[in-house]
Design a protein around this motif. Structure first.
Motif, PDB file in Angstrom:
ATOM      1  N   ALA A  97      31.652-100.122 -59.224  1.00  0.00           N
ATOM      2  CA  ALA A  97      30.974-100.958 -60.221  1.00  0.00           C
ATOM      3  C   ALA A  97      31.696-102.290 -60.386  1.00  0.00           C
ATOM      4  CB  ALA A  97      30.914-100.224 -61.562  1.00  0.00           C
ATOM      5  N   ALA A  98      33.027-102.262 -60.464  1.00  0.00           N
ATOM      6  CA  ALA A  98      33.778-103.503 -60.592  1.00  0.00           C
ATOM      7  C   ALA A  98      33.641-104.354 -59.327  1.00  0.00           C
ATOM      8  CB  ALA A  98      35.249-103.198 -60.871  1.00  0.00           C
ATOM      9  N   ALA A  99      33.640-103.700 -58.161  1.00  0.00           N
ATOM     10  CA  ALA A  99      33.486-104.442 -56.905  1.00  0.00           C
ATOM     11  C   ALA A  99      32.131-105.123 -56.831  1.00  0.00           C
ATOM     12  CB  ALA A  99      33.679-103.497 -55.721  1.00  0.00           C
ATOM     13  N   VAL A 142      38.784-115.990 -49.055  1.00  0.00           N
ATOM     14  CA  VAL A 142      39.786-114.936 -48.859  1.00  0.00           C
ATOM     15  C   VAL A 142      40.190-114.355 -50.213  1.00  0.00           C
ATOM     16  CG1 VAL A 142      42.030-114.367 -47.872  1.00  0.00           C
ATOM     17  CG2 VAL A 142      40.619-116.136 -46.796  1.00  0.00           C
ATOM     18  N   GLY A 143      40.366-115.233 -51.207  1.00  0.00           N
ATOM     19  CA  GLY A 143      40.697-114.753 -52.542  1.00  0.00           C
ATOM     20  C   GLY A 143      39.592-113.894 -53.131  1.00  0.00           C
ATOM     21  N   ALA A 144      38.343-114.278 -52.899  1.00  0.00           N
ATOM     22  CA  ALA A 144      37.211-113.506 -53.421  1.00  0.00           C
ATOM     23  C   ALA A 144      37.149-112.120 -52.782  1.00  0.00           C
ATOM     24  CB  ALA A 144      35.905-114.263 -53.174  1.00  0.00           C
ATOM     25  N   VAL A 145      37.324-112.064 -51.471  1.00  0.00           N
ATOM     26  CA  VAL A 145      37.283-110.784 -50.763  1.00  0.00           C
ATOM     27  C   VAL A 145      38.449-109.892 -51.202  1.00  0.00           C
ATOM     28  CG1 VAL A 145      37.504-109.687 -48.499  1.00  0.00           C
ATOM     29  CG2 VAL A 145      36.023-111.686 -48.787  1.00  0.00           C
ATOM     30  N   ALA A 146      39.619-110.503 -51.422  1.00  0.00           N
ATOM     31  CA  ALA A 146      40.792-109.716 -51.836  1.00  0.00           C
ATOM     32  C   ALA A 146      40.534-109.002 -53.161  1.00  0.00           C
ATOM     33  CB  ALA A 146      42.016-110.621 -51.950  1.00  0.00           C
ATOM     34  N   LEU A 147      39.856-109.663 -54.090  1.00  0.00           N
ATOM     35  CA  LEU A 147      39.595-109.002 -55.369  1.00  0.00           C
ATOM     36  C   LEU A 147      38.623-107.839 -55.198  1.00  0.00           C
ATOM     37  CD1 LEU A 147      40.138-108.945 -58.398  1.00  0.00           C
ATOM     38  CD2 LEU A 147      38.089-110.362 -58.709  1.00  0.00           C
ATOM     39  N   VAL A 148      37.612-108.009 -54.366  1.00  0.00           N
ATOM     40  CA  VAL A 148      36.684-106.909 -54.115  1.00  0.00           C
ATOM     41  C   VAL A 148      37.424-105.723 -53.497  1.00  0.00           C
ATOM     42  CG1 VAL A 148      34.674-106.171 -52.772  1.00  0.00           C
ATOM     43  CG2 VAL A 148      34.668-108.406 -53.916  1.00  0.00           C
ATOM     44  N   LEU A 149      38.302-105.985 -52.535  1.00  0.00           N
ATOM     45  CA  LEU A 149      39.082-104.914 -51.918  1.00  0.00           C
ATOM     46  C   LEU A 149      39.969-104.228 -52.949  1.00  0.00           C
ATOM     47  CD1 LEU A 149      40.154-106.582 -48.546  1.00  0.00           C
ATOM     48  CD2 LEU A 149      38.357-104.869 -48.910  1.00  0.00           C
ATOM     49  N   PHE A 150      40.552-105.005 -53.852  1.00  0.00           N
ATOM     50  CA  PHE A 150      41.375-104.415 -54.912  1.00  0.00           C
ATOM     51  C   PHE A 150      40.549-103.452 -55.763  1.00  0.00           C
ATOM     52  CE2 PHE A 150      42.529-104.638 -59.425  1.00  0.00           C
ATOM     53  CZ  PHE A 150      43.788-104.045 -59.386  1.00  0.00           C
ATOM     54  N   HIS A 151      39.353-103.883 -56.156  1.00  0.00           N
ATOM     55  CA  HIS A 151      38.504-103.021 -56.977  1.00  0.00           C
ATOM     56  C   HIS A 151      38.108-101.740 -56.245  1.00  0.00           C
ATOM     57  CE1 HIS A 151      38.233-105.596 -60.386  1.00  0.00           C
ATOM     58  NE2 HIS A 151      37.501-106.537 -59.814  1.00  0.00           N
ATOM     59  N   ALA A 153      39.956-100.221 -54.195  1.00  0.00           N
ATOM     60  CA  ALA A 153      41.197 -99.507 -53.849  1.00  0.00           C
ATOM     61  C   ALA A 153      41.437 -99.494 -52.346  1.00  0.00           C
ATOM     62  CB  ALA A 153      41.176 -98.080 -54.394  1.00  0.00           C
ATOM     63  N   MET A 154      40.902-100.502 -51.645  1.00  0.00           N
ATOM     64  CA  MET A 154      41.149-100.643 -50.205  1.00  0.00           C
ATOM     65  C   MET A 154      42.359-101.553 -50.021  1.00  0.00           C
ATOM     66  SD  MET A 154      37.224-100.977 -48.793  1.00  0.00           S
ATOM     67  CE  MET A 154      37.766-101.129 -47.089  1.00  0.00           C
ATOM     68  N   THR A 155      43.525-101.030 -50.341  1.00  0.00           N
ATOM     69  CA  THR A 155      44.755-101.823 -50.320  1.00  0.00           C
ATOM     70  C   THR A 155      45.531-101.661 -49.026  1.00  0.00           C
ATOM     71  OG1 THR A 155      45.968-100.036 -51.404  1.00  0.00           O
ATOM     72  CG2 THR A 155      44.950-101.690 -52.830  1.00  0.00           C
ATOM     73  N   PHE A 156      45.011-100.838 -48.102  1.00  0.00           N
ATOM     74  CA  PHE A 156      45.649-100.590 -46.820  1.00  0.00           C
ATOM     75  C   PHE A 156      47.076-100.103 -47.061  1.00  0.00           C
ATOM     76  CE2 PHE A 156      42.309-103.759 -46.337  1.00  0.00           C
ATOM     77  CZ  PHE A 156      41.488-103.098 -45.456  1.00  0.00           C
ATOM     78  N   TRP A 157      48.080-100.772 -46.495  1.00  0.00           N
ATOM     79  CA  TRP A 157      49.459-100.296 -46.675  1.00  0.00           C
ATOM     80  C   TRP A 157      50.190-101.038 -47.796  1.00  0.00           C
ATOM     81  CZ3 TRP A 157      47.565-102.751 -42.339  1.00  0.00           C
ATOM     82  CH2 TRP A 157      47.972-104.065 -42.142  1.00  0.00           C
ATOM     83  N   PHE A 158      49.453-101.827 -48.593  1.00  0.00           N
ATOM     84  CA  PHE A 158      50.080-102.643 -49.627  1.00  0.00           C
ATOM     85  C   PHE A 158      50.006-101.975 -50.993  1.00  0.00           C
ATOM     86  CE2 PHE A 158      48.333-105.735 -46.543  1.00  0.00           C
ATOM     87  CZ  PHE A 158      49.535-106.238 -46.074  1.00  0.00           C
ATOM     88  N   ASP A 159      50.938-102.349 -51.841  1.00  0.00           N
ATOM     89  CA  ASP A 159      50.835-102.000 -53.246  1.00  0.00           C
ATOM     90  C   ASP A 159      49.601-102.703 -53.817  1.00  0.00           C
ATOM     91  OD1 ASP A 159      51.427-102.760 -56.229  1.00  0.00           O
ATOM     92  OD2 ASP A 159      52.752-101.070 -55.782  1.00  0.00           O
ATOM     93  N   PRO A 160      48.818-102.056 -54.669  1.00  0.00           N
ATOM     94  CA  PRO A 160      47.622-102.692 -55.224  1.00  0.00           C
ATOM     95  C   PRO A 160      47.903-104.041 -55.898  1.00  0.00           C
ATOM     96  CG  PRO A 160      47.593-100.353 -55.702  1.00  0.00           C
ATOM     97  CD  PRO A 160      48.928-100.639 -55.081  1.00  0.00           C
ATOM     98  N   THR A 161      49.089-104.175 -56.522  1.00  0.00           N
ATOM     99  CA  THR A 161      49.419-105.445 -57.166  1.00  0.00           C
ATOM    100  C   THR A 161      49.490-106.577 -56.156  1.00  0.00           C
ATOM    101  OG1 THR A 161      50.651-104.326 -58.921  1.00  0.00           O
ATOM    102  CG2 THR A 161      51.125-106.657 -58.588  1.00  0.00           C
TER     103      THR A 161
END
Length: 318
Positions: A97-99, A142-151, A153-161
């Protein structure tokens, strides 16, 4: 670079300026209500205020032809995309929903990316200032896509922050800094080898820093170091050669904005070197870095700089 022309504000408020003003009111209301944490304050400020200011100044005077139609469409849907972007941060929803709420901002920034490509195709890459403006438009997606990925939970090998901060990075170092640097170049009446050198680092720096964070601490330290040096030179250039040529209110805002950036980047460089060497990051945790480094970038550099340039906008070269 051709002799600079400057467009002062007219009595009729432009749609992009109206969006920035209303966005600023919404942002302030959310901050007062306590709906935004430190990261979200910077994230929300970008689509609500900084991007509409920036895209309005990018098209001064208006882009012709297909580029103008793309720009007009982006300006029209930007307020909706920005509002839903912020809703994805504050609404009591998460996951898909957030994404979905954040996704229209991908459309807005995607249009800006296509606009940048069209401009490069029409103009070529011969103008350094306009290439920087186009880079800022393109990086925003890139910034817009990054927020969608964060929502999602597609963070790959990174910390969500880190993914969340990537969304911030590409709205500031990616969008605001190249665009402001491009406006500096538009204002110059003669060629400057120093400006051109700094511009190259500003052009490629956001991407190199992101690559370093993702894959190589050595690349990260080198990229942040080069970026810090470049913005320090840019700050001196603006303070000594650009700000004194502008009317006093604008010159003061541009000087303050330019001086805030190297201070924040020096802190980021020290933090990166300390962590790489096995230290404690200068005794600062990520939340403290967000408050200090992030606030200086968002409010000291980006907001003051874009408002400052809006007082008298240098006209585009092509």
């Amino acid at each position: 670079m051709s002799p600079a022309r400057t467009r002062h504000g007219s009595r009729d408020i432009a749609p992009s300026d109206a969006s920035a003003l209303l966005g600023g009111v919404l942002w302030l209301a959310l901050v007062i209500a306590g709906n935004l944490d430190a990261i979200d304050q910077a994230l929300a400020l970008a689509p609500l205020v900084l991007v509409p200011l920036g895209i309005g100044m990018a098209a001064t005077p208006p882009f012709p032809g297909f580029a103008g139609r793309l720009h007009g469409l982006a300006v029209t849907i930007q307020p909706v995309g920005a509002t839903l972007f912020v809703a994805s941060l504050v609404a009591p929803v998460n996951g898909l929903a957030a994404a979905l709420l954040a996704s229209p901002w991908v459309l807005v920034t995607g249009l800006l990316g296509v606009l940048a490509l069209v401009r490069v195709r029409n103009r070529g890459a011969t103008s350094v200032p306009e290439s920087l403006v186009d880079a800022g438009l393109a990086y925003s997606v890139v910034g817009a896509v990054a927020l969608v990925l964060f929502h999602l939970a597609m963070t790959f090998w990174f910390d969500p922050t880190i993914v969340r901060l990537t969304a911030v990075h590409f709205h500031y170092a990616g969008f605001a800094l190249p665009l402001v640097t491009g406006l500096v170049g538009r204002s110059l009446e003669t060629e400057s080898s120093l400006y051109d050198t700094v511009a190259v680092v500003v052009l490629v720096g956001p991407g190199l820093i992101a690559v370093g964070i993702s894959f190589s601490p050595v690349v990260e330290v080198l990229a942040v170091g080069a970026f810090t040096l470049a913005v320090t030179l840019l700050a001196g250039f603006v303070t000594v050669q650009v700000a004194p040529t502008r009317q006093r209110p604008q010159g003061a805002l541009l000087a303050l904005s330019s001086l805030a950036l190297p201070v924040s980047m020096a802190l980021a460089f020290g933090y990166a070197v300390s962590v790489y060497a096995g230290g404690d990051g200068l005794g600062l945790r990520i939340p403290a870095m967000v408050r200090i480094h992030g606030s200086m970038n968002a409010f000291g550099f980006a907001l003051l700089g874009l408002v400052g340039w809006r007082l008298a906008v240098p006209a585009r070269e092509a």
